[in-house]
Motif scaffolding. Structure first.
Motif, mmCIF file in Angstrom:
data_model
loop_
_atom_site.group_PDB
_atom_site.id
_atom_site.type_symbol
_atom_site.label_atom_id
_atom_site.label_comp_id
_atom_site.label_asym_id
_atom_site.label_seq_id
_atom_site.Cartn_x
_atom_site.Cartn_y
_atom_site.Cartn_z
ATOM 1 N N VAL A 51 78.994 24.263 -41.612
ATOM 2 C CA VAL A 51 78.326 23.651 -40.455
ATOM 3 C C VAL A 51 79.040 24.133 -39.199
ATOM 4 N N PHE A 68 82.793 21.147 -41.402
ATOM 5 C CA PHE A 68 82.397 21.076 -39.996
ATOM 6 C C PHE A 68 83.342 21.921 -39.142
ATOM 7 N N PHE A 110 80.356 19.221 -46.829
ATOM 8 C CA PHE A 110 80.062 19.900 -45.574
ATOM 9 C C PHE A 110 81.377 20.261 -44.890
ATOM 10 N N VAL A 118 73.402 23.148 -39.570
ATOM 11 C CA VAL A 118 73.796 22.997 -40.979
ATOM 12 C C VAL A 118 73.303 24.220 -41.740
ATOM 13 N N THR A 165 74.507 21.225 -33.508
ATOM 14 C CA THR A 165 75.189 21.313 -34.794
ATOM 15 C C THR A 165 74.214 21.874 -35.829
#
Length: 335
Positions: free
Chosen positions: A224, A108, A106, A285, A283
């Motif tokens: 993300v 971020f 992921f 995804v 947040t």
């Protein structure tokens, strides 16, 4: 400056939320120093043998932060994290299902000042990651420096934090059977120096190591974006080329950590302090970017996948920005 004090009739639930954020902020900016001071104090007292025993344990356990850490379901499930979540509030949004038979990397964005969204969503159970992505276990990658601090290292590993060095990420992405999600704040410490309300600048153009790592392990890349992350703190003006920015960048190169001079609100007043503003953080995804495994990817392949990642992140942002209060004419900027 006129100080705006909090009213006396603030609901008890909001006071508890504020207290939860105070302890989180303390953990971020002072707990490591307190743990180090405690260790030194033990060394200088009749309890020195406890420090010696812990030092031996520290040596024997030195590899753990690179080998998946030592998470604690109990610590991740503390009620205090629900109050922490509700302070902003924090929300985690899924756009597509993720196959738990795979390992994921992921990315971020943005880093923000203190990565509140990443901590709340991936280091606690408060936002329901396990229900949204059954079979996946998130690990937030943190600078290796912090895993050398006595006692502090054990506490942060309980939350699912692991070292951000290549070996640590490789360990997670190479686990047979899948089910691991390594979460990396790609912009790192330098990006925190850009974090302020309204900022949409991401440090990404020259950051390709995470892409190469994903290709080497055949792990899908998942962009993300944490809407509201940069709205939590103000920061002292530090334009590129200024004396303050030069000093911050030198410190970052020397120690690996940045020192954003941030401020927001206080505990009993709203005008100035170190607590984050009560701003919603959502947040999101995104869709995974599938990659073909290649232990020795060429520069051209890394560049190709990196471009796919930039496009995927930009698409995620554009599809969701107006839902979270960002004007239609505003766009991400990559440097």
């Amino acid at each position: 400056m006129k100080i705006q004090f909090a009213p006396l009739n603030v609901p008890f639930s909001r006071r508890v939320q504020t207290l939860a954020v105070v302890q989180w902020l303390f953990s971020f900016i002072a707990l490591a120093q307190c743990c180090l001071a405690l260790f030194i104090l033990l060394c200088l007292t009749d309890l020195w043998f406890l420090a010696a025993l812990y030092a031996a344990w520290l040596y024997l356990d030195r590899e753990t932060p690179m080998l998946g850490g030592r998470r604690s379901s109990w610590v991740r499930g503390w009620r205090v994290w629900r109050h922490f979540r509700d302070y902003f509030p924090l929300t985690l949004v899924k756009t597509v299902d993720l196959d738990p038979k795979l390992n994921y990397l992921f990315g971020f964005h943005p880093h923000g000042v203190l990565v509140a969204g990443a901590f709340g969503n991936f280091c606690t159970k408060a936002s329901g990651f396990g229900k949204l992505f059954p079979g996946l276990t998130p690990y937030l990658l943190m600078l290796p420096f912090w895993f050398k601090v006595p006692f502090f290292r054990d506490y942060i590993m309980c939350a699912g934090l692991v070292s951000s060095d290549k070996r640590s990420a490789s360990f997670l992405l190479s686990q047979p059977g899948g089910g691991h999600a390594a979460v990396l704040a790609v912009g790192g410490a330098p990006e925190s120096l850009e974090a302020r309300p309204g900022a949409l600048t991401l440090q990404l153009l020259s950051r390709k190591g995470f892409v190469k790592l994903a290709i080497q392990h055949g792990s899908p890349l998942v962009p993300v974006f944490s809407f509201g992350e940069n709205e939590l703190f103000n920061q002292m003006p530090n334009p590129r080329g200024s004396a303050l920015r030069d000093a911050q960048e030198r410190l970052q190169k020397l120690m690996g950590v940045a020192l954003p001079l941030f401020h927001a609100r206080g505990v009993f007043q709203y005008s100035w302090g170190l607590l984050p503003f009560r701003k919603p953080v959502c947040t999101v995804v995104g869709r995974p970017i599938l990659v073909s495994q290649d232990p020795c990817p060429t520069r051209e392949e890394v560049d190709r996948v990196h471009t796919l990642y930039l496009n995927g992140l930009n698409q995620l942002f554009e599809e969701n920005k107006e839902k979270y209060g960002i004007e239609k004419h505003r766009h991400l900027s990559f440097i």
